[in-house]
Write an enzyme that holds these catalytic residues in place. Structure first.
Site, PDB file in Angstrom:
ATOM      1  N   ARG A   1      -4.543  11.828   0.196  1.00  0.00           N
ATOM      2  CA  ARG A   1      -3.648  10.670   0.340  1.00  0.00           C
ATOM      3  C   ARG A   1      -3.786  10.006   1.714  1.00  0.00           C
ATOM      4  O   ARG A   1      -3.674   8.793   1.845  1.00  0.00           O
ATOM      5  CB  ARG A   1      -2.183  11.087   0.095  1.00  0.00           C
ATOM      6  CG  ARG A   1      -1.895  11.483  -1.338  1.00  0.00           C
ATOM      7  CD  ARG A   1      -0.434  11.866  -1.514  1.00  0.00           C
ATOM      8  NE  ARG A   1       0.459  10.783  -1.172  1.00  0.00           N
ATOM      9  CZ  ARG A   1       0.779   9.764  -1.989  1.00  0.00           C
ATOM     10  NH1 ARG A   1       0.288   9.738  -3.214  1.00  0.00           N
ATOM     11  NH2 ARG A   1       1.591   8.820  -1.595  1.00  0.00           N
TER      12      ARG A   1
ATOM     13  N   ASP B   1       2.025  -1.094  -1.418  1.00  0.00           N
ATOM     14  CA  ASP B   1       2.089   0.124  -2.236  1.00  0.00           C
ATOM     15  C   ASP B   1       0.723   0.467  -2.842  1.00  0.00           C
ATOM     16  O   ASP B   1      -0.103  -0.417  -3.070  1.00  0.00           O
ATOM     17  CB  ASP B   1       3.122  -0.087  -3.350  1.00  0.00           C
ATOM     18  CG  ASP B   1       3.571   1.224  -3.973  1.00  0.00           C
ATOM     19  OD1 ASP B   1       3.363   2.295  -3.356  1.00  0.00           O
ATOM     20  OD2 ASP B   1       4.120   1.177  -5.089  1.00  0.00           O
ATOM     21  N   GLY B   2       0.528   1.768  -3.078  1.00  0.00           N
ATOM     22  CA  GLY B   2      -0.661   2.212  -3.818  1.00  0.00           C
ATOM     23  C   GLY B   2      -1.718   2.912  -2.970  1.00  0.00           C
ATOM     24  O   GLY B   2      -2.811   3.194  -3.483  1.00  0.00           O
ATOM     25  N   ASN B   3      -1.394   3.209  -1.727  1.00  0.00           N
ATOM     26  CA  ASN B   3      -2.382   3.894  -0.874  1.00  0.00           C
ATOM     27  C   ASN B   3      -2.786   5.255  -1.453  1.00  0.00           C
ATOM     28  O   ASN B   3      -3.972   5.613  -1.447  1.00  0.00           O
ATOM     29  CB  ASN B   3      -1.797   4.153   0.527  1.00  0.00           C
ATOM     30  CG  ASN B   3      -1.582   2.877   1.303  1.00  0.00           C
ATOM     31  OD1 ASN B   3      -2.040   1.816   0.892  1.00  0.00           O
ATOM     32  ND2 ASN B   3      -0.884   2.969   2.426  1.00  0.00           N
TER      33      ASN B   3
ATOM     34  N   ASN C   1      11.190   7.428   2.062  1.00  0.00           N
ATOM     35  CA  ASN C   1       9.865   8.042   2.202  1.00  0.00           C
ATOM     36  C   ASN C   1       9.925   9.360   2.995  1.00  0.00           C
ATOM     37  O   ASN C   1       8.972  10.146   2.966  1.00  0.00           O
ATOM     38  CB  ASN C   1       8.852   7.086   2.842  1.00  0.00           C
ATOM     39  CG  ASN C   1       8.401   5.984   1.908  1.00  0.00           C
ATOM     40  OD1 ASN C   1       8.121   4.868   2.326  1.00  0.00           O
ATOM     41  ND2 ASN C   1       8.320   6.268   0.615  1.00  0.00           N
TER      42      ASN C   1
ATOM     43  N   ARG D   1      -2.600   6.349  -4.619  1.00  0.00           N
ATOM     44  CA  ARG D   1      -3.386   6.237  -5.856  1.00  0.00           C
ATOM     45  C   ARG D   1      -4.799   5.715  -5.587  1.00  0.00           C
ATOM     46  O   ARG D   1      -5.755   6.099  -6.258  1.00  0.00           O
ATOM     47  CB  ARG D   1      -2.652   5.326  -6.862  1.00  0.00           C
ATOM     48  CG  ARG D   1      -1.582   6.064  -7.654  1.00  0.00           C
ATOM     49  CD  ARG D   1      -0.646   5.113  -8.321  1.00  0.00           C
ATOM     50  NE  ARG D   1       0.266   4.512  -7.367  1.00  0.00           N
ATOM     51  CZ  ARG D   1       0.951   3.397  -7.578  1.00  0.00           C
ATOM     52  NH1 ARG D   1       0.815   2.741  -8.706  1.00  0.00           N
ATOM     53  NH2 ARG D   1       1.779   2.938  -6.657  1.00  0.00           N
TER      54      ARG D   1
END
Ligand code: IPE
Ligand code: IPE
Ligand code: MG
Length: 236
Positions: free
Chosen positions: A27, A14-16, A62, A18
């Site tokens: 993104r 997780d966190g790509n 998603n 941000r």
């Protein structure tokens, strides 16, 4: 002395988004950086002797994201499974996919099936990629599978126990020992609920593209410090 490593590790990557935002990039930049990091990380994890690795790559939920982002990710998956994971074919790694095929583009399904077939006879390590995956969906599909077996007379209702349920999940894998979620979020987001019943959890603050080899080794150190009891009592 060989240090103890978990048998089955799960990573919620997780966190790509941000990560990209922190650099003022779109993104998609973060997803690409995540994919590049994953290749290096897989090599490292193999070297550490982890037998089974489950990766949360794309959740059923998603698909709620904008079409542009979903399309980008699907293209990235095709590239990853056809090129980036080439090195795996030289290793003793069996690649498996967990999740529902319905909803995935044809070229993604083809890429998954190809690498699964190419690695099907490998025995030493397992890489389980959770794609269009949801744990509640998996448990629902497992229910249906077992009910059908009862209806067909293959098994009796009395045969249903936790062992049989485990064997009828998408994959018959050992339980998760260690679940890592990057980016600081502390939730499972529908990742392997059944399999993580006695897992240890670790939530590093860094975003997935920053979760490198050194961060993974730090995670292993944390795991070694944990005292697992499984409901019993420690010996010392
Ligand atoms: C994880 O990163 C990748 C996928 C869910 C496919 P995110 O895209 O969720 O990144 P954040 O959480 O928005 O930063
Ligand atoms: C979970 O991350 C799914 C993956 C990492 C593939 P999300 O970013 O989708 O989860 P939420 O929405 O923050 O719970
Ligand atoms: Mg996220």
């Amino acid at each position: 002395m060989k240090l103890e490593v978990p048998t089955h590790v799960g990573i919620i990557m997780d966190g790509n988004g941000r990560y990209a935002k922190s650099l003022g990039k779109p993104r998609s930049y973060g997803h690409k950086a995540g994919a590049d990091n994953l290749k290096k990380l897989c090599k490292h994890i193999l070297k550490r002797g982890i037998k089974c690795l489950s990766l949360y790559a794309f959740s059923t939920d998603n698909f709620k994201r904008p079409k542009e982002e979903v399309d980008y990710l699907m293209k990235l998956f095709v590239t990853m499974f056809t090129n980036n994971f080439d090195f795996l074919k030289k290793e003793e790694v069996k690649v498996l996919f967990s999740g529902r095929k319905e909803g995935l583009p044809e070229d993604v399904i083809a890429a998954c099936e190809k690498i699964e077939k190419q690695t099907q006879n490998k025995q030493k390590y397992t890489l389980n990629i959770c794609l269009n995956y949801g744990s509640q969906e998996e448990i629902t599909d497992t229910f249906k599978k077992i009910i059908k077996q009862i209806q067909n007379g293959q098994i009796d209702i009395e045969d249903v126990d936790k062992n049989l349920i485990s064997k009828n999940l998408y994959q018959d894998l050992p339980p998760l020992d260690f679940v890592i979620r990057t980016s600081g979020e502390k939730r499972l987001s529908n990742f392997m609920l059944w399999q993580s019943s006695y897992a240890e959890f670790y939530f590093p603050k860094c975003y997935f593209p920053e979760f490198d080899e050194a961060e993974f080794d730090k995670a292993l150190d944390v795991y070694r410090e944990r005292k697992r009891r499984f409901g019993g009592l420690n010996k010392n």
